[in-house]
Design a protein around this motif. Structure first.
Motif, PDB file in Angstrom:
ATOM      1  N   SER A  93       0.831  -1.199   0.000  1.00  0.00           N
ATOM      2  CA  SER A  93       0.000   0.000   0.000  1.00  0.00           C
ATOM      3  C   SER A  93       0.868   1.252   0.000  1.00  0.00           C
ATOM      4  CB  SER A  93      -0.909  -0.011   1.234  1.00  0.00           C
ATOM      5  OG  SER A  93      -1.677   1.165   1.309  1.00  0.00           O
ATOM      6  N   SER A  94       1.934   1.229   0.779  1.00  0.00           N
ATOM      7  CA  SER A  94       2.849   2.380   0.842  1.00  0.00           C
ATOM      8  C   SER A  94       3.543   2.623  -0.491  1.00  0.00           C
ATOM      9  CB  SER A  94       3.894   2.163   1.940  1.00  0.00           C
ATOM     10  OG  SER A  94       3.275   2.124   3.211  1.00  0.00           O
ATOM     11  N   ASP A  95       3.848   1.535  -1.223  1.00  0.00           N
ATOM     12  CA  ASP A  95       4.478   1.669  -2.540  1.00  0.00           C
ATOM     13  C   ASP A  95       3.556   2.429  -3.497  1.00  0.00           C
ATOM     14  OD1 ASP A  95       6.748   0.272  -1.749  1.00  0.00           O
ATOM     15  OD2 ASP A  95       5.948  -1.668  -2.417  1.00  0.00           O
ATOM     16  N   TYR A  96       2.283   2.034  -3.505  1.00  0.00           N
ATOM     17  CA  TYR A  96       1.329   2.707  -4.394  1.00  0.00           C
ATOM     18  C   TYR A  96       1.114   4.162  -3.983  1.00  0.00           C
ATOM     19  CZ  TYR A  96       0.052  -1.459  -7.037  1.00  0.00           C
ATOM     20  OH  TYR A  96       0.089  -2.549  -7.880  1.00  0.00           O
ATOM     21  N   ASN A  97       1.116   4.405  -2.683  1.00  0.00           N
ATOM     22  CA  ASN A  97       0.974   5.776  -2.206  1.00  0.00           C
ATOM     23  C   ASN A  97       2.160   6.628  -2.657  1.00  0.00           C
ATOM     24  OD1 ASN A  97      -0.326   7.841  -0.471  1.00  0.00           O
ATOM     25  ND2 ASN A  97       1.565   7.649   0.710  1.00  0.00           N
ATOM     26  N   ALA A  98       3.359   6.077  -2.592  1.00  0.00           N
ATOM     27  CA  ALA A  98       4.563   6.798  -3.014  1.00  0.00           C
ATOM     28  C   ALA A  98       4.516   7.109  -4.512  1.00  0.00           C
ATOM     29  CB  ALA A  98       5.811   5.981  -2.676  1.00  0.00           C
ATOM     30  N   ASN A 124      -6.439   4.353  -5.022  1.00  0.00           N
ATOM     31  CA  ASN A 124      -7.516   3.371  -4.866  1.00  0.00           C
ATOM     32  C   ASN A 124      -6.942   1.990  -4.565  1.00  0.00           C
ATOM     33  OD1 ASN A 124      -9.449   5.325  -5.408  1.00  0.00           O
ATOM     34  ND2 ASN A 124      -9.658   4.765  -7.562  1.00  0.00           N
ATOM     35  N   ILE A 125      -5.862   1.658  -5.256  1.00  0.00           N
ATOM     36  CA  ILE A 125      -5.212   0.358  -5.036  1.00  0.00           C
ATOM     37  C   ILE A 125      -4.553   0.337  -3.658  1.00  0.00           C
ATOM     38  CG2 ILE A 125      -3.484  -1.263  -5.886  1.00  0.00           C
ATOM     39  CD1 ILE A 125      -3.891  -0.028  -8.686  1.00  0.00           C
ATOM     40  N   ALA A 126      -3.884   1.444  -3.321  1.00  0.00           N
ATOM     41  CA  ALA A 126      -3.223   1.529  -2.013  1.00  0.00           C
ATOM     42  C   ALA A 126      -4.225   1.304  -0.894  1.00  0.00           C
ATOM     43  CB  ALA A 126      -2.546   2.890  -1.861  1.00  0.00           C
ATOM     44  N   TYR A 163      -2.296   7.860   5.243  1.00  0.00           N
ATOM     45  CA  TYR A 163      -1.586   8.717   4.291  1.00  0.00           C
ATOM     46  C   TYR A 163      -2.230   8.627   2.912  1.00  0.00           C
ATOM     47  CZ  TYR A 163       1.804   8.572   8.065  1.00  0.00           C
ATOM     48  OH  TYR A 163       2.397   8.652   9.299  1.00  0.00           O
ATOM     49  N   ALA A 164      -2.563   7.412   2.491  1.00  0.00           N
ATOM     50  CA  ALA A 164      -3.207   7.227   1.189  1.00  0.00           C
ATOM     51  C   ALA A 164      -4.605   7.837   1.192  1.00  0.00           C
ATOM     52  CB  ALA A 164      -3.260   5.746   0.831  1.00  0.00           C
ATOM     53  N   LYS A 205     -16.258  12.152   1.981  1.00  0.00           N
ATOM     54  CA  LYS A 205     -16.381  10.731   2.330  1.00  0.00           C
ATOM     55  C   LYS A 205     -15.045  10.164   2.807  1.00  0.00           C
ATOM     56  CE  LYS A 205     -20.275   9.666  -0.732  1.00  0.00           C
ATOM     57  NZ  LYS A 205     -20.719   8.938  -1.952  1.00  0.00           N
ATOM     58  N   ASP A 206     -13.969  10.536   2.124  1.00  0.00           N
ATOM     59  CA  ASP A 206     -12.644  10.049   2.535  1.00  0.00           C
ATOM     60  C   ASP A 206     -12.257  10.586   3.905  1.00  0.00           C
ATOM     61  OD1 ASP A 206     -12.143   8.353   0.443  1.00  0.00           O
ATOM     62  OD2 ASP A 206     -10.910   9.765  -0.685  1.00  0.00           O
ATOM     63  N   TYR A 207     -12.510  11.877   4.136  1.00  0.00           N
ATOM     64  CA  TYR A 207     -12.175  12.440   5.442  1.00  0.00           C
ATOM     65  C   TYR A 207     -13.030  11.816   6.542  1.00  0.00           C
ATOM     66  CZ  TYR A 207      -9.197  15.917   3.230  1.00  0.00           C
ATOM     67  OH  TYR A 207      -8.182  16.528   2.528  1.00  0.00           O
ATOM     68  N   SER A 208     -14.270  11.466   6.227  1.00  0.00           N
ATOM     69  CA  SER A 208     -15.120  10.800   7.211  1.00  0.00           C
ATOM     70  C   SER A 208     -14.561   9.424   7.565  1.00  0.00           C
ATOM     71  CB  SER A 208     -16.551  10.670   6.672  1.00  0.00           C
ATOM     72  OG  SER A 208     -17.145  11.941   6.488  1.00  0.00           O
ATOM     73  N   THR A 209     -14.023   8.739   6.565  1.00  0.00           N
ATOM     74  CA  THR A 209     -13.388   7.442   6.815  1.00  0.00           C
ATOM     75  C   THR A 209     -12.175   7.611   7.719  1.00  0.00           C
ATOM     76  OG1 THR A 209     -14.126   6.564   4.675  1.00  0.00           O
ATOM     77  CG2 THR A 209     -12.262   5.452   5.725  1.00  0.00           C
ATOM     78  N   ILE A 210     -11.380   8.625   7.443  1.00  0.00           N
ATOM     79  CA  ILE A 210     -10.193   8.900   8.268  1.00  0.00           C
ATOM     80  C   ILE A 210     -10.600   9.159   9.716  1.00  0.00           C
ATOM     81  CG2 ILE A 210      -8.313  10.547   8.679  1.00  0.00           C
ATOM     82  CD1 ILE A 210      -8.278  10.963   5.578  1.00  0.00           C
ATOM     83  N   ILE A 211     -11.652   9.931   9.908  1.00  0.00           N
ATOM     84  CA  ILE A 211     -12.095  10.277  11.256  1.00  0.00           C
ATOM     85  C   ILE A 211     -12.579   9.044  12.010  1.00  0.00           C
ATOM     86  CG2 ILE A 211     -13.893  11.541  12.523  1.00  0.00           C
ATOM     87  CD1 ILE A 211     -13.506  13.767  10.320  1.00  0.00           C
ATOM     88  N   LYS A 212     -13.217   8.117  11.307  1.00  0.00           N
ATOM     89  CA  LYS A 212     -13.632   6.870  11.956  1.00  0.00           C
ATOM     90  C   LYS A 212     -12.424   6.071  12.437  1.00  0.00           C
ATOM     91  CE  LYS A 212     -18.014   6.241   9.488  1.00  0.00           C
ATOM     92  NZ  LYS A 212     -18.747   5.408   8.505  1.00  0.00           N
ATOM     93  N   ILE A 213     -11.362   6.085  11.637  1.00  0.00           N
ATOM     94  CA  ILE A 213     -10.141   5.357  11.997  1.00  0.00           C
ATOM     95  C   ILE A 213      -9.356   6.094  13.077  1.00  0.00           C
ATOM     96  CG2 ILE A 213      -7.924   4.476  11.126  1.00  0.00           C
ATOM     97  CD1 ILE A 213      -9.316   4.343   8.329  1.00  0.00           C
TER      98      ILE A 213
END
Length: 210
Positions: free
Chosen positions: A9-14, A33-35, A44-45, A64-72
């Motif tokens: 996942s980190s590779d794809y993010n990079a 999306n893959i990451a 980070y992704a 939606k993405d920020y909401s996912t981050i907040i849940k985590i």
């Protein structure tokens, strides 16, 4: 992605970050999306994808993405701030204010708070944001719902912190003018202009007999 894909996942993010540097945000999102598929809790992704979606004006997708981050990560100051900024772009000012207040709560209160970003020893510093940035965005949102007193306090705080001086002086000047404090308003318009906000010229000519 195939069964022989050994990238993390980190590779794809990079790889996505390299595309972001040259403005290829949609291509970056495809890699992110893959990451995220490989690691759904890769903050980070998720953050990078949310930022990219904001840039291409997919504000709902970013929210939606920020909401996912907040849940985590419920103490993620940056996620609350950026979700609020995207709500503000959709004219959901009250929803934005709620997020800005939540961002402040992750740091303490309006008066007593910790800027983790200034001390990398504290956990969560990577997703911290300076208080003045949060209050600047909140001030704009309050201004847009005609909550002048609270907006004034936020812009006054930003001016004390030397943050976004051109805009902060201009907004504060508008509030002074609304309360018919023309002398104070004109002084703020002059300071806005001195700090690079040329929009202040219009208000100086219109309201300050210049």
């Amino acid at each position: 992605m195939t069964s022989c894909d050994f990238k993390t996942s980190s590779d794809y993010n990079a790889e996505a970050e390299k595309l972001e540097k040259v403005g290829k945000y949609k291509d970056a999102i495809s890699l992110l999306n893959i990451a995220i598929e490989k690691d759904p809790e890769n903050l980070y992704a998720l953050t990078n994808r949310a930022v990219d979606k904001s840039i291409i004006e997919d504000y709902i997708g970013a929210i939606k993405d920020y909401s996912t981050i907040i849940k985590i990560d419920p103490d993620n100051t940056l996620a609350y701030l950026n979700r609020g900024k995207n709500k503000k772009r959709l004219d959901d000012f009250k929803g934005a204010i709620d997020d800005f207040n939540s961002a402040i709560k992750t740091k303490g209160t309006d008066v007593i708070y910790i800027d983790k970003i200034e001390n990398s020893i504290i956990d969560g510093f990577e997703f911290d944001v300076a208080m003045e940035e949060i209050r600047y965005e909140r001030g704009i949102a309050y201004y847009n719902i005609d909550s002048s007193k609270t907006a004034f306090q936020d812009f006054d705080f930003c001016i004390q912190k030397n943050f976004e001086l051109g805009n902060s002086y201009l907004y504060r000047g508008h509030i002074f003018h609304a309360y018919r404090k023309n002398k104070e308003a004109c002084l703020d318009y002059q300071n806005a202009l001195k700090n690079g906000n040329e929009e202040a010229i219009k208000w100086i000519k219109q309201d300050c007999n210049e």
